[in-house]
Every structure is written in structure tokens, then in C-alpha cells.
Design a protein around this motif. Structure first.
Motif, short mmCIF file in Angstrom:
data_model
loop_
_atom_site.label_atom_id
_atom_site.label_comp_id
_atom_site.label_asym_id
_atom_site.label_seq_id
_atom_site.Cartn_x
_atom_site.Cartn_y
_atom_site.Cartn_z
N UNK A 149 0.85 -1.20 0.00
CA UNK A 149 0.00 0.00 0.00
C UNK A 149 0.88 1.25 0.00
N UNK A 150 0.58 2.14 -0.92
CA UNK A 150 1.31 3.40 -1.02
C UNK A 150 0.39 4.54 -0.60
N UNK A 151 0.79 5.27 0.44
CA UNK A 151 -0.02 6.40 0.89
C UNK A 151 -0.01 7.53 -0.14
N UNK A 152 1.14 7.74 -0.78
CA UNK A 152 1.22 8.84 -1.74
C UNK A 152 0.36 8.60 -2.97
N UNK A 154 -2.18 6.31 -2.80
CA UNK A 154 -3.45 5.86 -2.24
C UNK A 154 -3.99 4.63 -2.97
N UNK A 155 -3.11 3.66 -3.15
CA UNK A 155 -3.52 2.42 -3.80
C UNK A 155 -2.54 1.31 -3.46
N UNK A 156 -2.98 0.08 -3.66
CA UNK A 156 -2.09 -1.07 -3.51
C UNK A 156 -1.35 -1.26 -4.82
#
Length: 248
Positions: A149-152, A154-156
Motif C-alpha cells: 500500500x502506497x499512501x502517496x 493511495x492504492x495497492x
């Protein structure tokens, strides 16, 4: 042949007989306007629909310059950013187009739209659009078949699969050409550690005359210069862009 930096991923390439404008978004210093006043055919390229690579204001240029050809990625039309009749040429990956001045190939991307190969005035040009190894910083912790998961974003994401796709696109490009006189390629510090990896993987696979960084606006001009140590190792010229409107 003169290359002028406009902003972000936008450049103007002027040859003896024509003017090519790539991925216009914003023009802070009025770089483009003087080119539209010249008595040369103008070709306008947009690689995909994202607002930082396509601005519908380009269609207003036809009021200033009669001999202008719009060559756009089909995803711009699919996302309803432009009407079908507004462009002269719509290309998707694998598409080609030519006239007496230039030949164009639309190649793949690891994001939206296409990348461009253009042959004109005896030179071969590559503009990457958003083709890059965007998730390079996640590779050190990635496991095959698993997502992170990438916060920047906002997706897997699956960085290993993404890199595989990127390297696969490079293989397809090599079927068309293995060398370029000029390459315009993203060197974007925002993506974190390994932000030069995509560029390094590109210059490992192609002979390049001049490497031109782009897509670095948010992280600054000097962040893009990080790529120079790698182009120096390959004896490739590198353009250390310092301001909008600069020419080489």
C-alpha cells in the motif's frame, strides 16, 4: 536543431523546416508564442490525458498559425478531454503516422497514453510521456506476487510487476529503434529513492546522444541533475536545465 524547455514535460524542438511541441501544460515565460509566429509547419504532441501533459488551450493556437497538426494519444479522446475533430491524428500504442516532414511511432507507457518516437530532419527523438519505473523505491521491500500500500498514490501497488511492465515496454521500443539522438525522460525526485532507476535502465538498453530530464517541477531543477553521473558513465550528453525558456 534547437530544443527549448517550456515547463514540466513540455519542450519545443525546432528544425530547419518544422517546429514540434511536446506535452504542453503551462507556459510561465511565454516560450511557445514566438514559435507560432514563425513560417514553419507546427506539430503538437500530447502523450496522454493527464492535465500536466495535456491542455486543451493548444487548440487555440490554430487561430494564430494555420499550418499546425495535432498528434494526440487516443486516451485523451476516450477520457473526453478533446473532441474527435479537434485532432488531426489520434494514435494508440502501436500506431504510426507520417508525412513529408516526419515519421511518428506511438509506443507504450506504464501510466496512461503513449510514449513517442519521432524521426525528422535526419534525427530520431524519444519523448517518454509518463513511461517510467515509477515504483522503484518499493522494490527493495517487495515480494513477487504481493502488493504494497502506497499512501502517496493511495492504492495497492505491485512494484515488481510494474517494473516488469516497464522493461517489457523498453523491449517493444527496441524493436523499432535501439538508438536516439535526443531522449526526454522523467527524472522525478518525488517518487523517492531510486527515482533515477527508470532512466538508468533506459540508457543501459539504448544508445543515446543527449539525455534531457523532465517531470521534475515539484522536486526542482537540481534534483534532475542527479541523473548526470549515470549519463557521464555512458559518455552520454546531459542537459542540466536551469530555467524555463532555456535552449540547447
Amino acid at each position: 536543431m534547437t530544443l527549448t524547455y517550456v515547463f514540466h514535460s513540455s519542450f519545443v524542438l525546432e528544425t530547419e523546416k518544422s517546429i514540434l511541441i511536446f506535452d504542453y501544460w503551462v507556459d510561465l515565460n511565454g516560450v511557445v508564442s514566438p514559435f507560432l509566429k514563425k513560417n514553419k509547419p507546427v506539430y503538437v504532441f500530447s502523450s496522454h490525458f493527464h492535465e500536466d501533459h495535456f491542455n486543451s488551450a493548444i487548440f487555440e493556437w490554430r487561430q494564430q498559425h494555420e499550418n499546425i497538426t495535432y498528434i494526440l494519444s487516443k486516451d485523451i479522446y476516450k477520457h473526453r478531454r478533446a473532441r474527435k475533430e479537434e485532432a488531426d491524428v489520434w494514435l494508440a500504442k502501436g500506431g504510426t503516422w507520417f508525412d513529408d516532414t516526419l515519421t511518428v511511432w506511438a509506443l507504450g507507457s506504464t501510466d496512461s497514453g503513449v510514449s513517442w518516437i519521432v524521426e525528422t530532419a535526419g534525427k530520431r527523438i524519444f519523448h517518454s510521456g509518463d513511461l517510467n519505473n515509477w515504483y522503484a523505491r518499493f522494490l527493495s521491500e517487495a515480494k513477487p506476487g504481493e502488493t504494497i500500500y502506497s499512501e502517496e498514490f493511495d492504492e495497492d501497488i505491485d512494484p515488481i510487476a510494474h517494473e516488469k511492465q516497464y522493461l517489457g515496454e523498453l523491449k517493444v521500443i527496441r524493436k523499432i529503434a535501439d538508438s536516439f539522438d535526443v531522449v526526454m525522460f522523467p527524472v522525478d525526485g518525488r517518487i523517492g529513492n531510486g527515482y533515477t532507476l527508470g532512466g538508468r535502465q533506459f540508457i543501459e538498453r539504448f544508445k543515446v546522444g543527449l539525455f534531457v530530464p523532465m517531470h521534475f517541477v515539484a522536486s526542482g531543477f537540481k534534483s534532475a541533475w542527479r541523473m548526470k553521473e549515470f549519463t557521464d558513465e555512458k559518455s552520454i550528453s546531459f542537459w542540466e536545465i536551469t530555467k524555463e525558456g532555456e535552449k540547447i
